[in-house]
Design an enzyme around this catalytic site. Structure first.
Site, PDB file in Angstrom:
ATOM      1  N   GLY A   1       0.769  -1.243   0.000  1.00 59.25           N
ATOM      2  CA  GLY A   1       0.000   0.000   0.000  1.00 59.25           C
ATOM      3  C   GLY A   1       0.791   1.279   0.000  1.00 59.25           C
TER       4      GLY A   1
ATOM      5  N   ARG B   1       3.472  -1.592  -5.587  1.00 60.18           N
ATOM      6  CA  ARG B   1       3.640  -0.321  -6.307  1.00 60.18           C
ATOM      7  C   ARG B   1       4.966   0.368  -5.977  1.00 60.18           C
ATOM      8  NH1 ARG B   1      -0.580   2.730  -8.074  1.00 60.18           N
ATOM      9  NH2 ARG B   1      -1.962   1.540  -6.727  1.00 60.18           N
TER      10      ARG B   1
ATOM     11  N   ARG C   1      -5.011   3.345 -15.754  1.00 59.44           N
ATOM     12  CA  ARG C   1      -5.062   4.010 -14.449  1.00 59.44           C
ATOM     13  C   ARG C   1      -5.762   5.364 -14.477  1.00 59.44           C
ATOM     14  NH1 ARG C   1      -1.649   5.221 -11.168  1.00 59.44           N
ATOM     15  NH2 ARG C   1      -2.859   4.432  -9.428  1.00 59.44           N
TER      16      ARG C   1
ATOM     17  N   CYS D   1     -12.524   3.689 -28.693  1.00 61.04           N
ATOM     18  CA  CYS D   1     -13.799   4.290 -29.081  1.00 61.04           C
ATOM     19  C   CYS D   1     -14.556   4.934 -27.921  1.00 61.04           C
ATOM     20  CB  CYS D   1     -14.664   3.231 -29.740  1.00 61.04           C
ATOM     21  SG  CYS D   1     -15.059   1.904 -28.607  1.00 61.04           S
ATOM     22  N   GLU D   2     -13.855   5.317 -26.849  1.00 56.17           N
ATOM     23  CA  GLU D   2     -14.560   5.908 -25.713  1.00 56.17           C
ATOM     24  C   GLU D   2     -14.017   7.291 -25.394  1.00 56.17           C
ATOM     25  OE1 GLU D   2     -15.224   3.547 -22.368  1.00 56.17           O
ATOM     26  OE2 GLU D   2     -15.485   1.714 -23.530  1.00 56.17           O
TER      27      GLU D   2
END
Ligand SMILES: Cc1ncc(COP(=O)(O)O)c(C=O)c1O
Length: 427
Positions: free
Chosen positions: A252, A289, A325, A355-356
Protein backbone atom coordinates in the site's frame (compact mmCIF):
# COMPACT_ATOMS: atom_id res chain seq x y z
CA UNK A 1 -1.26 24.42 -29.92
CA UNK A 2 -2.44 26.79 -27.28
CA UNK A 3 -5.18 27.14 -24.74
CA UNK A 4 -6.26 28.98 -21.66
CA UNK A 5 -4.69 28.27 -18.29
CA UNK A 6 -6.73 26.07 -15.95
CA UNK A 7 -7.39 27.39 -12.48
CA UNK A 8 -5.90 26.10 -9.26
CA UNK A 9 -4.55 22.59 -9.62
CA UNK A 10 -0.84 22.00 -10.32
CA UNK A 11 0.11 20.19 -13.51
CA UNK A 12 1.22 16.59 -12.91
CA UNK A 13 4.26 17.31 -15.06
CA UNK A 14 5.41 20.18 -12.88
CA UNK A 15 7.59 18.08 -10.56
CA UNK A 16 11.16 19.26 -10.14
CA UNK A 17 14.14 17.72 -11.86
CA UNK A 18 15.42 15.75 -8.85
CA UNK A 19 15.10 12.18 -10.02
CA UNK A 20 14.83 9.42 -7.45
CA UNK A 21 17.55 6.77 -7.54
CA UNK A 22 14.86 4.12 -7.93
CA UNK A 23 13.21 5.83 -10.94
CA UNK A 24 13.72 4.77 -14.54
CA UNK A 25 16.57 6.66 -16.23
CA UNK A 26 16.42 5.48 -19.82
CA UNK A 27 18.14 7.60 -22.46
CA UNK A 28 16.25 9.21 -25.34
CA UNK A 29 18.56 7.29 -27.65
CA UNK A 30 17.50 3.93 -26.18
CA UNK A 31 13.83 4.93 -26.32
CA UNK A 32 14.16 5.85 -29.99
CA UNK A 33 15.80 2.57 -30.87
CA UNK A 34 13.11 0.66 -28.92
CA UNK A 35 10.37 2.59 -30.71
CA UNK A 36 11.95 1.89 -34.09
CA UNK A 37 12.63 -1.80 -33.54
CA UNK A 38 9.70 -2.82 -31.34
CA UNK A 39 7.12 -0.19 -32.21
CA UNK A 40 4.78 1.74 -29.95
CA UNK A 41 3.03 1.60 -27.60
CA UNK A 42 5.55 -0.33 -25.49
CA UNK A 43 6.23 -0.73 -21.79
CA UNK A 44 9.88 -0.11 -20.94
CA UNK A 45 11.35 -1.13 -17.58
CA UNK A 46 14.70 -0.11 -16.13
CA UNK A 47 16.25 -3.18 -14.47
CA UNK A 48 18.50 -1.08 -12.27
CA UNK A 49 15.58 0.97 -11.02
CA UNK A 50 13.83 -2.30 -10.12
CA UNK A 51 16.94 -3.27 -8.14
CA UNK A 52 16.95 0.11 -6.41
CA UNK A 53 13.21 -0.14 -5.71
CA UNK A 54 13.52 -3.45 -3.88
CA UNK A 55 16.87 -2.38 -2.43
CA UNK A 56 15.35 0.45 -0.44
CA UNK A 57 12.85 -2.00 1.07
CA UNK A 58 15.62 -4.43 1.99
CA UNK A 59 17.64 -1.59 3.53
CA UNK A 60 14.61 -0.65 5.60
CA UNK A 61 13.47 -4.12 6.69
CA UNK A 62 16.82 -5.91 6.98
CA UNK A 63 15.80 -9.50 6.30
CA UNK A 64 14.63 -9.91 2.65
CA UNK A 65 12.63 -12.97 3.70
CA UNK A 66 10.27 -10.62 5.61
CA UNK A 67 9.34 -8.86 2.35
CA UNK A 68 6.79 -10.45 0.04
CA UNK A 69 6.76 -8.47 -3.22
CA UNK A 70 3.11 -8.16 -4.31
CA UNK A 71 3.19 -9.83 -7.72
CA UNK A 72 -0.02 -8.16 -8.90
CA UNK A 73 1.82 -4.86 -9.45
CA UNK A 74 3.93 -6.31 -12.26
CA UNK A 75 4.04 -10.01 -13.06
CA UNK A 76 6.39 -10.05 -16.02
CA UNK A 77 8.65 -13.10 -15.53
CA UNK A 78 11.79 -11.06 -16.15
CA UNK A 79 10.77 -8.60 -13.43
CA UNK A 80 9.89 -11.41 -11.00
CA UNK A 81 13.16 -13.24 -11.70
CA UNK A 82 15.10 -10.03 -11.14
CA UNK A 83 13.44 -9.57 -7.75
CA UNK A 84 13.86 -13.22 -6.80
CA UNK A 85 17.64 -12.83 -6.90
CA UNK A 86 17.43 -10.54 -3.86
CA UNK A 87 16.11 -13.37 -1.69
CA UNK A 88 12.77 -11.66 -1.09
CA UNK A 89 9.49 -13.53 -0.96
CA UNK A 90 6.44 -12.95 -3.11
CA UNK A 91 2.74 -12.45 -2.40
CA UNK A 92 0.42 -13.98 -4.99
CA UNK A 93 -3.32 -13.43 -5.22
CA UNK A 94 -4.39 -16.12 -7.68
CA UNK A 95 -3.34 -19.55 -8.99
CA UNK A 96 -2.11 -17.70 -12.09
CA UNK A 97 0.21 -15.46 -10.07
CA UNK A 98 1.31 -18.50 -8.09
CA UNK A 99 2.26 -20.29 -11.31
CA UNK A 100 4.16 -17.22 -12.53
CA UNK A 101 6.06 -16.92 -9.24
CA UNK A 102 7.18 -20.55 -9.52
CA UNK A 103 8.06 -20.16 -13.18
CA UNK A 104 10.23 -17.15 -12.27
CA UNK A 105 12.12 -19.30 -9.76
CA UNK A 106 10.60 -18.43 -6.38
CA UNK A 107 10.84 -21.45 -4.07
CA UNK A 108 7.50 -22.45 -2.54
CA UNK A 109 8.60 -21.55 0.97
CA UNK A 110 9.01 -17.92 -0.11
CA UNK A 111 5.50 -17.71 -1.57
CA UNK A 112 2.63 -16.20 0.42
CA UNK A 113 -0.75 -17.02 -1.08
CA UNK A 114 -2.35 -13.74 -0.10
CA UNK A 115 -5.54 -12.70 1.59
CA UNK A 116 -7.74 -11.90 -1.38
CA UNK A 117 -10.92 -13.84 -2.25
CA UNK A 118 -10.02 -17.38 -3.31
CA UNK A 119 -12.19 -20.26 -4.48
CA UNK A 120 -12.04 -23.32 -2.21
CA UNK A 121 -10.09 -25.35 -4.77
CA UNK A 122 -7.42 -22.63 -4.98
CA UNK A 123 -7.02 -22.80 -1.18
CA UNK A 124 -6.75 -26.59 -1.31
CA UNK A 125 -4.33 -26.61 -4.26
CA UNK A 126 -2.09 -23.95 -2.69
CA UNK A 127 -1.90 -25.91 0.55
CA UNK A 128 -1.31 -29.21 -1.21
CA UNK A 129 1.52 -27.62 -3.16
CA UNK A 130 3.06 -26.44 0.12
CA UNK A 131 3.24 -22.65 -0.18
CA UNK A 132 5.13 -20.88 2.60
CA UNK A 133 1.92 -19.40 3.96
CA UNK A 134 -1.70 -19.00 2.95
CA UNK A 135 -3.77 -16.07 4.21
CA UNK A 136 -7.46 -16.87 4.66
CA UNK A 137 -9.96 -14.04 4.48
CA UNK A 138 -13.47 -15.53 4.45
CA UNK A 139 -15.42 -18.35 6.12
CA UNK A 140 -15.44 -20.52 3.01
CA UNK A 141 -11.63 -20.29 2.78
CA UNK A 142 -11.37 -21.35 6.45
CA UNK A 143 -13.67 -24.30 5.73
CA UNK A 144 -11.53 -25.27 2.74
CA UNK A 145 -8.37 -25.09 4.87
CA UNK A 146 -9.93 -27.23 7.61
CA UNK A 147 -11.15 -29.76 5.04
CA UNK A 148 -7.62 -29.94 3.64
CA UNK A 149 -6.15 -30.28 7.14
CA UNK A 150 -8.45 -33.16 8.07
CA UNK A 151 -7.32 -35.31 5.15
CA UNK A 152 -3.76 -34.17 4.39
CA UNK A 153 -0.72 -36.34 4.91
CA UNK A 154 1.65 -33.70 3.51
CA UNK A 155 2.65 -32.11 6.79
CA UNK A 156 1.60 -28.83 8.39
CA UNK A 157 0.94 -25.63 6.42
CA UNK A 158 1.40 -22.09 7.79
CA UNK A 159 -1.84 -20.14 7.85
CA UNK A 160 -2.69 -16.48 8.35
CA UNK A 161 -5.97 -14.67 8.88
CA UNK A 162 -6.75 -11.32 7.27
CA UNK A 163 -8.32 -8.82 9.61
CA UNK A 164 -10.54 -6.01 8.38
CA UNK A 165 -9.45 -3.25 10.75
CA UNK A 166 -12.20 -0.80 9.83
CA UNK A 167 -9.84 2.02 8.87
CA UNK A 168 -10.18 4.61 6.15
CA UNK A 169 -6.66 4.92 4.88
CA UNK A 170 -7.10 7.84 2.50
CA UNK A 171 -6.65 5.99 -0.81
CA UNK A 172 -8.87 6.20 -3.91
CA UNK A 173 -12.21 4.56 -2.89
CA UNK A 174 -11.65 1.67 -5.33
CA UNK A 175 -8.27 1.02 -3.76
CA UNK A 176 -9.27 1.17 -0.08
CA UNK A 177 -9.52 -2.33 1.32
CA UNK A 178 -9.48 -2.05 5.12
CA UNK A 179 -12.73 -0.18 5.70
CA UNK A 180 -15.54 -1.68 7.77
CA UNK A 181 -17.59 -2.13 4.59
CA UNK A 182 -14.74 -3.71 2.59
CA UNK A 183 -15.29 -7.19 1.20
CA UNK A 184 -11.97 -8.49 2.50
CA UNK A 185 -11.11 -10.26 5.73
CA UNK A 186 -12.71 -10.88 9.10
CA UNK A 187 -14.00 -8.39 11.64
CA UNK A 188 -11.63 -8.41 14.64
CA UNK A 189 -14.21 -10.04 16.93
CA UNK A 190 -14.45 -13.06 14.59
CA UNK A 191 -10.76 -13.87 14.83
CA UNK A 192 -10.43 -15.68 18.23
CA UNK A 193 -12.96 -18.38 17.42
CA UNK A 194 -11.49 -19.05 13.95
CA UNK A 195 -7.96 -19.01 15.33
CA UNK A 196 -8.86 -21.65 17.89
CA UNK A 197 -10.47 -23.91 15.29
CA UNK A 198 -7.41 -23.67 13.08
CA UNK A 199 -5.10 -24.28 16.04
CA UNK A 200 -6.88 -27.52 16.85
CA UNK A 201 -5.93 -29.01 13.48
CA UNK A 202 -2.50 -30.69 13.58
CA UNK A 203 -1.99 -30.05 9.85
CA UNK A 204 -2.49 -26.30 10.13
CA UNK A 205 -0.17 -23.83 11.84
CA UNK A 206 -1.93 -20.50 12.35
CA UNK A 207 0.91 -18.04 12.85
CA UNK A 208 0.06 -14.76 11.09
CA UNK A 209 -2.45 -11.95 11.49
CA UNK A 210 -2.62 -9.80 8.38
CA UNK A 211 -4.18 -6.64 7.03
CA UNK A 212 -3.96 -4.70 3.81
CA UNK A 213 -5.38 -1.20 4.06
CA UNK A 214 -5.36 -0.19 0.42
CA UNK A 215 -3.03 1.00 -2.27
CA UNK A 216 -1.42 4.38 -2.77
CA UNK A 217 -1.17 5.46 0.88
CA UNK A 218 0.90 8.53 1.65
CA UNK A 219 1.08 8.32 5.42
CA UNK A 220 2.17 5.74 8.00
CA UNK A 221 -0.56 6.70 10.44
CA UNK A 222 -3.23 4.25 9.22
CA UNK A 223 -0.68 1.44 9.44
CA UNK A 224 0.04 2.39 13.05
CA UNK A 225 -3.64 2.29 13.94
CA UNK A 226 -4.15 -1.05 12.22
CA UNK A 227 -1.03 -2.54 13.79
CA UNK A 228 -2.22 -1.51 17.25
CA UNK A 229 -5.40 -3.43 16.56
CA UNK A 230 -3.41 -6.53 15.54
CA UNK A 231 -1.30 -6.17 18.68
CA UNK A 232 -4.35 -6.15 20.90
CA UNK A 233 -5.70 -9.19 19.05
CA UNK A 234 -2.34 -10.89 19.55
CA UNK A 235 -2.73 -10.41 23.30
CA UNK A 236 -6.29 -11.76 23.21
CA UNK A 237 -5.10 -14.84 21.31
CA UNK A 238 -2.25 -15.46 23.76
CA UNK A 239 -3.00 -18.80 25.39
CA UNK A 240 -5.92 -19.53 23.04
CA UNK A 241 -4.39 -21.79 20.46
CA UNK A 242 -1.15 -21.31 18.54
CA UNK A 243 0.93 -18.21 19.32
CA UNK A 244 0.86 -15.34 16.82
CA UNK A 245 4.32 -15.31 15.25
CA UNK A 246 3.90 -12.77 12.48
CA UNK A 247 2.04 -9.53 11.76
CA UNK A 248 1.65 -8.96 8.03
CA UNK A 249 0.94 -5.28 7.34
CA UNK A 250 0.25 -5.78 3.63
CA UNK A 251 1.33 -3.40 0.91
CA UNK A 252 0.00 0.00 0.00
CA UNK A 253 2.84 2.47 0.42
CA UNK A 254 2.20 5.00 -2.30
CA UNK A 255 4.10 6.77 -5.02
CA UNK A 256 3.61 10.51 -5.40
CA UNK A 257 2.95 10.64 -9.13
CA UNK A 258 2.89 14.44 -9.16
CA UNK A 259 6.23 14.96 -7.41
CA UNK A 260 9.20 12.99 -6.15
CA UNK A 261 7.99 13.07 -2.55
CA UNK A 262 7.41 9.34 -2.09
CA UNK A 263 6.80 8.06 1.43
CA UNK A 264 9.86 6.14 2.58
CA UNK A 265 9.76 2.45 3.55
CA UNK A 266 12.29 3.14 6.30
CA UNK A 267 9.86 5.52 8.07
CA UNK A 268 7.10 2.93 7.91
CA UNK A 269 9.36 0.12 9.13
CA UNK A 270 10.84 2.19 11.97
CA UNK A 271 7.47 3.41 13.22
CA UNK A 272 5.90 -0.03 13.17
CA UNK A 273 8.92 -1.80 14.66
CA UNK A 274 8.87 0.57 17.66
CA UNK A 275 5.32 -0.55 18.43
CA UNK A 276 6.31 -4.21 18.59
CA UNK A 277 8.33 -3.88 21.81
CA UNK A 278 7.66 -6.84 24.10
CA UNK A 279 5.77 -8.81 21.45
CA UNK A 280 7.39 -11.99 20.15
CA UNK A 281 6.18 -11.55 16.57
CA UNK A 282 7.88 -10.40 13.38
CA UNK A 283 6.61 -7.98 10.77
CA UNK A 284 5.96 -8.89 7.14
CA UNK A 285 5.59 -6.32 4.35
CA UNK A 286 3.93 -6.84 0.95
CA UNK A 287 4.96 -3.86 -1.19
CA UNK A 288 4.08 -3.81 -4.87
CA UNK A 289 3.64 -0.32 -6.31
CA UNK A 290 6.47 1.24 -4.29
CA UNK A 291 8.91 -1.37 -5.63
CA UNK A 292 8.24 -1.16 -9.37
CA UNK A 293 6.10 1.89 -10.25
CA UNK A 294 9.03 4.23 -10.73
CA UNK A 295 10.96 1.66 -12.75
CA UNK A 296 8.71 1.61 -15.80
CA UNK A 297 7.33 3.89 -18.49
CA UNK A 298 4.88 3.57 -21.32
CA UNK A 299 6.30 4.74 -24.63
CA UNK A 300 3.73 6.09 -27.06
CA UNK A 301 3.72 7.98 -30.34
CA UNK A 302 1.52 10.96 -31.09
CA UNK A 303 -0.90 10.12 -33.91
CA UNK A 304 -2.32 13.58 -34.43
CA UNK A 305 -3.34 16.82 -32.76
CA UNK A 306 -6.89 17.79 -32.05
CA UNK A 307 -7.66 21.52 -32.01
CA UNK A 308 -10.93 21.84 -30.15
CA UNK A 309 -11.77 25.23 -28.78
CA UNK A 310 -10.45 25.39 -25.17
CA UNK A 311 -9.60 21.68 -25.28
CA UNK A 312 -6.39 21.16 -27.21
CA UNK A 313 -5.46 17.49 -27.28
CA UNK A 314 -2.87 15.06 -28.56
CA UNK A 315 -4.16 11.67 -29.62
CA UNK A 316 -1.65 8.88 -29.06
CA UNK A 317 -1.29 5.27 -30.12
CA UNK A 318 -1.50 4.16 -26.44
CA UNK A 319 -4.83 4.29 -24.71
CA UNK A 320 -6.86 2.91 -21.85
CA UNK A 321 -6.46 -0.65 -23.11
CA UNK A 322 -2.71 -0.32 -22.55
CA UNK A 323 -2.82 1.85 -19.46
CA UNK A 324 -6.05 1.95 -17.47
CA UNK A 325 -5.06 4.01 -14.45
CA UNK A 326 -6.43 7.33 -15.62
CA UNK A 327 -9.70 5.82 -16.86
CA UNK A 328 -10.11 3.81 -13.65
CA UNK A 329 -8.85 6.14 -10.95
CA UNK A 330 -8.23 9.49 -12.60
CA UNK A 331 -4.52 8.88 -11.99
CA UNK A 332 -2.30 11.62 -13.39
CA UNK A 333 1.13 10.35 -14.37
CA UNK A 334 3.74 12.70 -15.73
CA UNK A 335 3.74 12.59 -19.55
CA UNK A 336 6.80 14.14 -21.14
CA UNK A 337 8.25 14.33 -24.64
CA UNK A 338 11.19 12.01 -25.26
CA UNK A 339 12.80 14.91 -27.16
CA UNK A 340 12.35 18.54 -26.38
CA UNK A 341 10.71 20.33 -23.53
CA UNK A 342 7.32 20.81 -21.99
CA UNK A 343 5.86 24.05 -23.25
CA UNK A 344 2.88 26.34 -22.91
CA UNK A 345 0.06 26.35 -20.40
CA UNK A 346 -1.03 23.13 -18.74
CA UNK A 347 -4.15 22.74 -20.87
CA UNK A 348 -3.51 19.85 -23.24
CA UNK A 349 -5.36 16.54 -22.87
CA UNK A 350 -3.56 13.34 -23.79
CA UNK A 351 -6.02 10.93 -25.34
CA UNK A 352 -5.97 7.34 -26.51
CA UNK A 353 -7.29 5.95 -29.78
CA UNK A 354 -10.11 3.67 -28.60
CA UNK A 355 -13.80 4.29 -29.08
CA UNK A 356 -14.56 5.91 -25.71
CA UNK A 357 -14.44 9.52 -24.63
CA UNK A 358 -13.05 8.30 -21.30
CA UNK A 359 -9.95 7.02 -23.09
CA UNK A 360 -7.65 9.57 -21.48
CA UNK A 361 -4.03 9.15 -20.42
CA UNK A 362 -3.74 12.51 -18.71
CA UNK A 363 -5.16 16.03 -18.59
CA UNK A 364 -3.79 19.57 -18.11
CA UNK A 365 -0.43 19.00 -19.78
CA UNK A 366 2.16 21.43 -21.08
CA UNK A 367 2.48 19.68 -24.42
CA UNK A 368 1.82 22.54 -26.81
CA UNK A 369 4.98 21.98 -28.86
CA UNK A 370 4.07 18.38 -29.61
CA UNK A 371 3.79 17.27 -33.22
CA UNK A 372 2.37 14.14 -34.86
CA UNK A 373 5.01 11.40 -34.82
CA UNK A 374 6.65 12.63 -31.59
CA UNK A 375 7.42 10.12 -28.89
CA UNK A 376 6.00 10.67 -25.41
CA UNK A 377 6.79 8.78 -22.24
CA UNK A 378 4.11 8.22 -19.64
CA UNK A 379 6.22 7.99 -16.49
CA UNK A 380 6.11 5.76 -13.42
CA UNK A 381 4.07 3.09 -15.19
CA UNK A 382 5.95 0.05 -13.85
CA UNK A 383 3.13 -0.91 -11.44
CA UNK A 384 -0.46 -1.71 -12.38
CA UNK A 385 0.36 -0.84 -15.98
CA UNK A 386 0.75 -3.81 -18.30
CA UNK A 387 -0.98 -6.13 -15.78
CA UNK A 388 -4.20 -4.13 -16.23
CA UNK A 389 -3.99 -3.95 -20.03
CA UNK A 390 -6.87 -5.47 -21.99
CA UNK A 391 -7.76 -6.52 -25.52
CA UNK A 392 -10.80 -4.26 -25.70
CA UNK A 393 -11.40 -3.10 -29.29
CA UNK A 394 -9.33 -6.19 -30.24
CA UNK A 395 -6.16 -4.26 -29.59
CA UNK A 396 -3.13 -6.51 -29.12
CA UNK A 397 -1.48 -5.84 -25.77
CA UNK A 398 1.82 -3.94 -25.99
CA UNK A 399 5.28 -5.48 -25.64
CA UNK A 400 7.41 -5.22 -22.50
CA UNK A 401 11.08 -4.31 -22.78
CA UNK A 402 13.73 -4.54 -20.07
CA UNK A 403 16.63 -2.11 -20.24
CA UNK A 404 19.76 -3.04 -18.32
CA UNK A 405 22.42 -0.36 -18.56
CA UNK A 406 23.22 0.12 -22.22
CA UNK A 407 21.44 -3.00 -23.48
CA UNK A 408 17.76 -3.87 -23.77
CA UNK A 409 15.69 -6.90 -24.49
CA UNK A 410 12.06 -7.63 -25.33
CA UNK A 411 10.81 -9.68 -22.37
CA UNK A 412 7.31 -10.08 -23.77
CA UNK A 413 6.55 -9.45 -27.44
CA UNK A 414 3.63 -7.44 -28.71
CA UNK A 415 0.60 -9.68 -29.10
CA UNK A 416 -0.16 -10.67 -32.68
CA UNK A 417 -3.57 -10.61 -34.31
CA UNK A 418 -3.65 -14.43 -34.03
CA UNK A 419 -3.13 -14.06 -30.26
CA UNK A 420 -6.40 -12.15 -30.17
CA UNK A 421 -8.50 -15.18 -31.13
CA UNK A 422 -6.30 -17.99 -29.85
CA UNK A 423 -8.52 -20.82 -28.60
CA UNK A 424 -11.72 -19.45 -30.13
CA UNK A 425 -13.72 -21.68 -32.44
CA UNK A 426 -16.40 -21.03 -35.02
CA UNK A 427 -18.89 -23.89 -34.50
C1 LIG B 1 -3.16 -8.34 -0.01
C2 LIG B 1 -2.36 -7.33 -0.77
N1 LIG B 1 -1.05 -7.19 -0.46
C3 LIG B 1 -0.27 -6.29 -1.11
C4 LIG B 1 -0.78 -5.50 -2.12
C5 LIG B 1 0.13 -4.53 -2.81
O1 LIG B 1 -0.24 -3.21 -2.66
P1 LIG B 1 0.68 -2.04 -3.25
O2 LIG B 1 0.98 -2.37 -4.66
O3 LIG B 1 -0.13 -0.82 -3.10
O4 LIG B 1 1.94 -2.01 -2.42
C6 LIG B 1 -2.14 -5.61 -2.46
C7 LIG B 1 -2.72 -4.76 -3.51
O5 LIG B 1 -3.88 -4.76 -3.81
C8 LIG B 1 -2.94 -6.57 -1.77
O6 LIG B 1 -4.23 -6.74 -2.09
Amino acid sequence: MSGSSPRGRPSPDSRSERILPHAAAISAEALHSIAEQVGTPAYVYDARAIDAGIGRWIDAVGDPACISYAAKANTNLAVLARLERFGVGIEVATPGELARARKAGFPLRRIVFGGVPKPADAVRDGMRLGVGMIVLQSAHEVDAALAYGSESTNGPVNVGLRVRPGIRAGAHPSLETGRTDAKFGFAPDQIPEIWQRLSADPNLVPRTLAFHLGSGLDSVEPYEQALDLLLSLTRVLDGHGAPVRELDVGGGLGVDYASWADPEPRDLVRNLTERLAGIGAELRFEPGRSVVARAGLLLTRVLYLRHRRDYPAVVCDAGQTDFARHALYGAQHAIVPVDGELSGDPTVEVLGPTCESGDVLGTRRRLHGTQPGDLLQLCDAGAYGFVMASNYNSRPRPPEVLVDGSSWQVVRPRESLEDLWRGEEIP
